[in-house]
Design a protein around this motif. Structure first.
Motif, short mmCIF file in Angstrom:
data_model
loop_
_atom_site.label_atom_id
_atom_site.label_comp_id
_atom_site.label_asym_id
_atom_site.label_seq_id
_atom_site.Cartn_x
_atom_site.Cartn_y
_atom_site.Cartn_z
N LEU A 71 85.76 -27.39 -34.34
CA LEU A 71 85.03 -28.66 -34.46
C LEU A 71 84.57 -28.94 -35.88
CD1 LEU A 71 83.00 -28.63 -31.13
CD2 LEU A 71 85.02 -29.99 -31.71
N ASP A 109 86.72 -34.25 -35.90
CA ASP A 109 85.52 -35.03 -35.59
C ASP A 109 85.77 -35.78 -34.29
OD1 ASP A 109 83.09 -36.25 -35.74
OD2 ASP A 109 83.72 -37.75 -37.21
N ASN A 110 85.52 -35.13 -33.16
CA ASN A 110 85.72 -35.76 -31.86
C ASN A 110 84.55 -36.69 -31.53
OD1 ASN A 110 88.03 -34.21 -31.53
ND2 ASN A 110 86.96 -32.60 -30.40
N THR A 114 81.41 -38.21 -29.47
CA THR A 114 80.40 -37.63 -28.60
C THR A 114 80.52 -38.27 -27.22
OG1 THR A 114 78.79 -39.25 -29.36
CG2 THR A 114 78.84 -37.13 -30.50
N ASN A 115 79.88 -37.66 -26.23
CA ASN A 115 80.04 -38.15 -24.86
C ASN A 115 78.74 -38.65 -24.23
OD1 ASN A 115 78.74 -35.66 -23.87
ND2 ASN A 115 80.68 -34.66 -24.41
N GLN A 145 78.73 -31.88 -26.93
CA GLN A 145 78.93 -33.30 -27.23
C GLN A 145 80.36 -33.65 -27.62
OE1 GLN A 145 77.01 -36.14 -26.77
NE2 GLN A 145 76.17 -34.54 -25.48
N GLU A 146 81.08 -32.76 -28.26
CA GLU A 146 82.44 -33.08 -28.68
C GLU A 146 83.50 -32.29 -27.90
OE1 GLU A 146 83.12 -33.54 -32.97
OE2 GLU A 146 80.99 -33.08 -33.22
N TYR A 202 85.54 -35.89 -24.17
CA TYR A 202 85.35 -37.17 -24.84
C TYR A 202 86.42 -38.17 -24.43
CZ TYR A 202 88.89 -35.07 -27.91
OH TYR A 202 90.02 -34.45 -28.40
#
Length: 242
Positions: A23, A27-28, A30-31, A39-40, A43
């Protein structure tokens, strides 16, 4: 839903550190669900008429803080923060809300996670026959029917296999229709490492080992078939009906 003994560690030691390292490079989105650490890890991305949902189905129990293995399908390696994916979990509830929205606002919905739900290979066996099975992810299949998911893209077994599972979609207006979810095992980087018939998969429609065997000319050059190292490409276009 699987309850298993504490000694059934799923991940390798240091797996959580590997996720954190991953991570730092990607940069995934957030959910808005789960914990700060999650959070990542699951998604959604919208791309034109397509919704792509990525899940983390690698368990959910932090072995450092909980000895309750009644949730998730395997006790995780020490320190694992992977989210649970079973009904009632934050990830499951988030998934259902995203699928409902995509059903209304997208033309196609794809879902991706690691362990393929249906397979003839090594990881098609249920726990305890396999310590890292894809079978428990079938708990999500009814959601995929309900909201008209088009395809599930997974791996874990090292082969190319296409399965079609049929159920019922419930449209936003409450009407229903037959619906087929296409499930792909794209773990082809292992070149058939786990492509043997260990278990039955009645939903299988294509497997590279059986339906596209390798063929070579007299000089040893591959001329047809094979396991096809690489990736799967999905093209979305406009047909005559728009």
């Amino acid at each position: 839903y699987y309850a298993v003994p504490e000694q059934g560690d799923y991940g390798q030691p240091g797996s959580e550190a590997a996720v954190r390292k991953w991570l730092t490079y990607f940069d995934n989105p957030t959910n808005g669900a789960g914990t700060v650490d999650q959070q990542e890890r699951f998604y959604r991305v919208n791309y034109g008429p397509v919704t792509m949902i990525v899940l983390d189905c690698c368990n959910g129990i932090d072995a450092d803080t909980s000895k309750d293995t009644s949730v998730g399908f395997l006790a995780t390696a020490s320190g694992c923060k992977a989210p649970d994916f079973n009904p009632g979990s934050a990830q499951y509830q988030w998934l259902e809300s995203q699928l409902a929205d995509a059903q209304t606002n997208s033309r196609f919905t794809f879902v991706s996670f690691h362990q393929v739900p249906y397979s003839v290979g090594y990881h098609g066996r249920p726990y305890p026959g396999d310590t890292q099975p894809g079978v428990p992810t079938r708990v999500l299949t009814n959601l995929f029917f309900r909201y008209g998911v088009d395809a599930v893209l997974s791996g874990h077994d090292e082969m190319y296999e296409h399965s079609q599972v049929t159920g019922t979609e419930v449209r936003p207006d409450g009407s229903t229709k037959d619906h087929t979810v296409h499930i792909y095992d794209l773990g082809i980087g292992g070149d058939g490492l786990r492509g043997v018939n260990l278990v039955s998969n009645p939903y299988e429609t294509f497997r590279a080992h059986e339906d596209a065997p390798e063929q070579y000319d007299p000089s040893g050059v591959l001329t047809n078939g094979g396991k096809h190292y690489g990736h799967m490409e999905i093209n979305v276009g406009t047909n005559a009906q728009g």
